[in-house]
Design a protein around this motif. Structure first.
Motif, PDB file in Angstrom:
ATOM      1  N   UNK A 273      13.354  -2.115 -28.967  1.00 32.70           N
ATOM      2  CA  UNK A 273      12.574  -2.539 -27.577  1.00 32.70           C
ATOM      3  C   UNK A 273      13.413  -2.082 -26.562  1.00 32.70           C
ATOM      4  N   UNK A 274      14.726  -2.405 -26.431  1.00 30.87           N
ATOM      5  CA  UNK A 274      15.529  -2.079 -25.322  1.00 30.87           C
ATOM      6  C   UNK A 274      15.366  -0.486 -24.861  1.00 30.87           C
ATOM      7  N   UNK A 275      15.562   0.420 -26.149  1.00 27.49           N
ATOM      8  CA  UNK A 275      15.392   1.837 -26.114  1.00 27.49           C
ATOM      9  C   UNK A 275      14.223   2.306 -25.510  1.00 27.49           C
ATOM     10  N   UNK A 276      12.945   1.634 -25.872  1.00 27.65           N
ATOM     11  CA  UNK A 276      11.745   1.937 -25.176  1.00 27.65           C
ATOM     12  C   UNK A 276      11.676   1.503 -23.752  1.00 27.65           C
ATOM     13  N   UNK A 277      12.252   0.339 -23.307  1.00 27.53           N
ATOM     14  CA  UNK A 277      12.259  -0.025 -21.797  1.00 27.53           C
ATOM     15  C   UNK A 277      12.989   1.015 -21.116  1.00 27.53           C
ATOM     16  N   UNK A 278      14.041   1.598 -21.800  1.00 27.54           N
ATOM     17  CA  UNK A 278      14.701   2.547 -20.872  1.00 27.54           C
ATOM     18  C   UNK A 278      14.085   3.936 -20.622  1.00 27.54           C
ATOM     19  N   UNK A 279      13.446   4.461 -21.831  1.00 24.49           N
ATOM     20  CA  UNK A 279      12.702   5.497 -21.971  1.00 24.49           C
ATOM     21  C   UNK A 279      11.486   5.517 -20.989  1.00 24.49           C
ATOM     22  N   UNK A 280      10.706   4.193 -20.930  1.00 22.19           N
ATOM     23  CA  UNK A 280       9.791   3.980 -20.080  1.00 22.19           C
ATOM     24  C   UNK A 280      10.031   4.242 -18.826  1.00 22.19           C
ATOM     25  N   UNK A 281      11.250   3.673 -18.288  1.00 22.59           N
ATOM     26  CA  UNK A 281      11.717   3.528 -16.921  1.00 22.59           C
ATOM     27  C   UNK A 281      12.088   4.746 -16.514  1.00 22.59           C
ATOM     28  N   UNK A 282      12.375   5.708 -17.131  1.00 21.32           N
ATOM     29  CA  UNK A 282      12.871   7.245 -16.654  1.00 21.32           C
ATOM     30  C   UNK A 282      11.854   8.029 -16.910  1.00 21.32           C
ATOM     31  N   UNK A 283      10.298   7.712 -17.353  1.00 21.94           N
ATOM     32  CA  UNK A 283       9.377   8.437 -17.719  1.00 21.94           C
ATOM     33  C   UNK A 283       9.533   9.322 -18.603  1.00 21.94           C
ATOM     34  N   UNK A 284      10.084   9.126 -19.647  1.00 22.91           N
ATOM     35  CA  UNK A 284      10.425  10.002 -21.073  1.00 22.91           C
ATOM     36  C   UNK A 284       9.601   9.505 -22.285  1.00 22.91           C
ATOM     37  N   UNK A 285       8.978   8.260 -22.185  1.00 19.56           N
ATOM     38  CA  UNK A 285       8.492   7.811 -23.428  1.00 19.56           C
ATOM     39  C   UNK A 285       7.261   8.788 -23.835  1.00 19.56           C
ATOM     40  N   UNK A 286       6.372   8.948 -23.045  1.00 21.02           N
ATOM     41  CA  UNK A 286       5.334   9.966 -23.470  1.00 21.02           C
ATOM     42  C   UNK A 286       5.884  11.250 -23.533  1.00 21.02           C
ATOM     43  N   UNK A 287       6.542  12.091 -22.908  1.00 22.36           N
ATOM     44  CA  UNK A 287       6.845  13.447 -23.346  1.00 22.36           C
ATOM     45  C   UNK A 287       7.641  13.675 -24.630  1.00 22.36           C
TER      46      UNK A 287
END
Length: 248
Positions: free
Chosen positions: A138-152
């Motif tokens: 869950x923490x990793x998803x939060x970090x990726x989302x904040x950096x705008x990287x989750x979707x890519x």
């Protein structure tokens, strides 16, 4: 003959001393730390403990189903609070440490290892603990989302059932990089395996990890030992061990 021996068998079974060995349900990120905690506690107390390791979510499901655990050492506060509110303990859960999220790779050099590299051609697959049951996921998803990287990078993500399985994907080279707890990387068993970088803690919610003393009957032979181990988790000795593994 049957009527003669049956009362004797019942009497003998009643004399058998119940086991005092306690069972500690342990979140996967704590498994290596728990080896040291177990050894230290057993040396101090002369009492044995058995460790069961899985994701916090899966351990919670087992507790709900009546698993005979005595202490729950979770990777978050949510699951212990749920168990407490549903009557699984007489005392509220207590935070024993704060976890640290890290990015780990066998092949990517430390000076290149950051969140942005995950969106490059160097990385084909990324291991991540299942965020539905593993707080570090869950923490990793939060970090990726904040950096705008989750979707890519979504199509590159390979989910592990727990942080242990995600770590296995990384250490076997099945993925180029992955997220795990710093405590896993710092374990003696993982020494010298690859490179890592600690993720900026402002990118995810604090990983507060709580322990819960599970409910026992008044006459349970495990009651006293369970309480002692639970108290030990908050002792100066235990805190020093947690700190060595990167916990705050």
């Amino acid at each position: 003959m049957k009527s003669i021996f049956l009362p004797i068998l019942i009497l003998l079974s009643g004399c058998t001393k119940p086991s005092e060995k306690i069972i500690v349900a342990t979140a996967a990120n704590v498994q290596y730390v728990m080896k040291e905690l177990k050894a230290e506690f057993e040396k101090e107390s002369g009492k044995e403990i058995e460790v069961v390791v899985s994701s916090s979510g899966k351990l919670t499901a087992q507790i709900r189903e009546g698993a005979p655990f005595d202490v729950f050492v979770s990777a978050d506060t949510k699951y212990p609070e749920e168990i407490f509110k549903n009557g699984g303990s007489d005392i509220e859960p207590k935070i024993y440490a704060y976890g640290t999220l890290a990015l780990w790779s066998l092949t990517i050099p430390e000076n290149e290892l950051n969140l942005n590299v995950l969106n490059s051609d160097k990385v084909k697959k990324i291991a991540l603990p299942n965020p539905k049951v593993a707080p570090y996921g869950e923490a990793a998803i939060q970090a990726l989302t904040k950096q705008g990287l989750l979707e890519p990078i979504k199509s590159k993500i390979v989910y592990g059932e727990s942080i242990a399985q995600a770590a296995q994907y990384i250490t076997t080279g099945n993925v180029e990089a992955g997220f795990t707890a710093l405590s896993v990387i710092l374990a003696p068993e993982m020494k010298g395996k690859g490179h890592y970088t600690v993720i900026d803690s402002t990118l995810y919610n604090p990983i507060a990890q709580a322990a819960l003393l599970l409910r026992h009957s008044e006459n349970s032979p495990k009651r006293e030992t369970s309480q002692k181990f639970y108290d030990f988790l908050f002792s100066p000795k235990a805190k020093a061990i947690f700190k060595k593994y990167g916990y705050k």
